[in-house]
Write an enzyme that holds these catalytic residues in place. Structure first.
Site, short mmCIF file in Angstrom:
data_model
loop_
_atom_site.label_atom_id
_atom_site.label_comp_id
_atom_site.label_asym_id
_atom_site.label_seq_id
_atom_site.Cartn_x
_atom_site.Cartn_y
_atom_site.Cartn_z
N THR A 340 0.82 -1.21 0.00
CA THR A 340 0.00 0.00 0.00
C THR A 340 0.86 1.27 0.00
OG1 THR A 340 -0.13 -0.34 2.38
CG2 THR A 340 -2.04 -0.98 1.09
N ASP A 341 0.19 2.42 -0.12
CA ASP A 341 0.90 3.70 -0.16
C ASP A 341 0.96 4.35 1.22
OD1 ASP A 341 1.02 3.60 -3.05
OD2 ASP A 341 -1.12 4.03 -3.00
N SER A 366 1.32 8.58 5.09
CA SER A 366 0.70 8.53 3.77
C SER A 366 1.78 8.95 2.78
CB SER A 366 -0.48 9.49 3.70
OG SER A 366 -0.85 9.67 2.37
N ARG A 367 2.11 8.06 1.85
CA ARG A 367 3.28 8.35 1.01
C ARG A 367 2.96 9.19 -0.22
NH1 ARG A 367 3.97 2.74 1.82
NH2 ARG A 367 4.94 2.49 3.84
N VAL A 368 1.70 9.24 -0.63
CA VAL A 368 1.42 10.01 -1.84
C VAL A 368 0.37 11.11 -1.65
CG1 VAL A 368 2.08 8.18 -3.44
CG2 VAL A 368 -0.26 8.30 -2.65
#
Ligand code: ATP
Ligand code: MG
Length: 505
Positions: A340-341, A366-368
């Site tokens: 997941t992101d 949250s990476r994006v």
């Protein structure tokens, strides 16, 4: 001579008979049940069956091909296996397992095959689509750039989610995982997002409650519930998330935004482990089969933001995973975390200390999503995570009871105010502009001197007060998605006025 002719004739006849005999037992499309039990069936014949193909059994039962062995086929029964007997004839259908899709599914509760289970009558399927589909290619995707607002202050500020993102919700049992997902669905009202709640291995009574809550908050009209409950067979639990994704892809391909919640993938992995062990596949770590990673990666890779050439639709995925004693380094959690992101980690300790939603800001990421955050939210939220990290570190330190200097005391108080502001009731998602005002006030230390128990009454009063006296604050933030100095000044003014009304000095 005549004798020789006779022999030739007889041998021709025998040859023809043998040829016909082979034709009669053509096993390419038909097979026979060898064994059946625990929802698993081994079949002789069906030489040309494909992996994942739908098989037709007598008595309207269906199965799906899972194992292609040298001399037999392993299939899972989709539904009950009581009516299937040894020696029964099994036929190929030439189709892969497909699910009902279409607008008619909105507002309905369906099973893993897209058939209605809510007693509201048949669903007119627009078409059938295979439950497994390849994930969109890299060139068919575009970066995440629009926010998917959850309406939950702690998430939208610190762990923002964008349309097309895959964000894991992870935590022990009873820590509010489902609550976050349902609040996010409720918050999509009027935002033109189709929501799909896919329940895997849950009690039917829980699903009933969720459906009635969705109705209560008027969220059922844009929501589809796909339910494979604990009472159903493992194969149905296994296919449910794929079906839900296919139902979502129907809308995504039309350029719509879709949100899918998989509640939860731990139970999905267990269902797949059951099937694999019954199919006699070799077990690996924690008895899961070797392809358990692929199980979830091929599912979650289907969630993305499609390029404008393909209509610009999106699927945002919120998979849920249950941990044991907060252990996120177990097998399934680490697998899904890496696919997941980002993840929203819910902590039992926070939940029990009535910090709800119990989001652990240190372990959540949250990476994006920040690329999709509005300017206004970014401007108020960028330092919250660090401030909370400072706060929890100092809090641990202060437990030793030593005398604290004023600066440390102030940092701890500020952190506790922030934590208080981030508390939010279930079923009360907030509009983006409300969240921004709350966070701005907390963050700019306007209420650091207010006793914690008075913070929520103050925020509630302020909300009404702004609506009545300064409606332009909400309106401007909503329209411009920015927080100008003028608006900031007005928020400060409104806050001061409310404090004097409530006599909070
Ligand atoms: P399970 O492991 O059983 O699936 P879960 O992690 O999904 O549990 P929920 O069912 O969402 O947890 O919530 C557990 C309980 O906590 C519920 O009774 C719910 O009403 C309550 N709860 C969840 N979020 C909040 C909140 N923000 N404020 C108050 N109560 C909450
Ligand atoms: Mg739950």
């Amino acid at each position: 001579m005549a004798e020789n002719k006779n022999i030739d004739l007889i041998s021709d006849l025998i040859k023809a008979e043998i040829k016909n005999y082979e034709n009669k037992i053509d096993t390419s499309d038909v097979g026979y049940v060898l064994t059946v039990g625990d929802g698993i069936c081994t079949i002789y014949g069906l030489d040309k069956a494909m992996y994942g193909e739908l098989l037709s059994f007598p008595n309207n039962s269906y199965g799906m091909v899972m194992n292609l062995n040298e001399d037999s086929i392993g299939a899972v029964i989709l539904g009950k296996d009581n009516d299937i007997y040894e020696g029964d004839i099994v036929k190929r259908t030439g189709k892969v397992v497909s699910v009902n899709v279409g607008e008619a599914l909105l507002g309905r509760v369906v099973n893993a095959l897209g058939h209605p289970i809510d007693g509201l009558g048949e669903i007119e399927a627009e078409s059938y689509m295979p439950i497994e589909a390849p994930a969109p290619k890299i060139m068919d995707r575009q970066p995440v750039d629009q926010p998917l607002e959850t309406g939950i202050k702690a998430i939208d500020s610190m762990i923002p989610i964008g349309k097309g993102q895959r964000e894991l919700i992870i935590g022990d049992r009873q820590t509010g995982k489902t609550a976050i997902a349902i609040d996010t669905i409720i918050n999509q009202k009027g935002k033109n997002v189709i929501c799909i709640y896919c329940a895997i291995g849950q009690k039917n009574s829980t699903i009933m409650q969720i459906v009635s809550k969705l109705k209560e908050y008027d969220a059922h009209k844009y929501t589809i519930v796909v339910n494979a409950s604990a009472s159903e067979s493992a194969p149905l639990l296994y296919i449910a998330p794929y079906s839900a994704t296919t139902i979502g892809e129907y809308f995504e391909k039309k350029g719509r935004d879709v949100l899918i919640v998989y509640d939860d993938l731990s139970k999905h992995a267990v269902a797949y482990r059951t099937i694999s062990l019954l199919l006699k596949r070799s077990p690996g770590r924690e008895a899961y089969p070797g392809d358990i990673f692929y199980l979830h990666s091929r599912l979650l890779e289907r969630a993305c933001h499609l390029s404008d050439r393909l209509g610009g639709g999106s699927i945002t995925a919120l998979p849920i995973v249950e941990t044991q004693a907060g252990d996120i380094s177990a097998y399934i959690p680490t697998n899904v975390i890496s696919i997941t992101d980002g993840q929203i980690f819910l902590s039992t300790d926070l939940f029990n200390s009535s910090q709800r939603p119990a989001i652990d800001s240190g372990l959540s990421v949250s990476r994006v999503g920040s690329a999709a955050q509005t300017k206004a939210m970014k401007s108020v939220a960028n330092s919250i995570k660090i401030e909370l990290a400072n706060y929890s570190e100092l809090l641990d330190f202060s437990r030793f009871g030593s005398d604290l200097d004023p600066v440390t005391k102030a940092t701890i108080k500020h952190g506790s105010v922030l934590m208080e502001v981030l508390k939010q009731k279930q079923y009360h998602p907030l509009a983006m502009e409300d969240e921004i005002v709350d966070i701005y006030i907390a963050q700019s230390k306007l209420i650091d001197d207010v006793p914690l128990e008075k913070i929520h009454p103050l925020l509630a009063k302020l909300d009404g007060y702004i609506h009545d006296h300064y409606p332009e604050i909400y309106q401007t933030i909503k329209e411009t998605k920015e927080l100008s100095q003028e608006i900031k000044d007005k928020i400060v003014l409104a806050c001061k006025e409310v404090r004097s009304i409530l006599a909070i000095k």
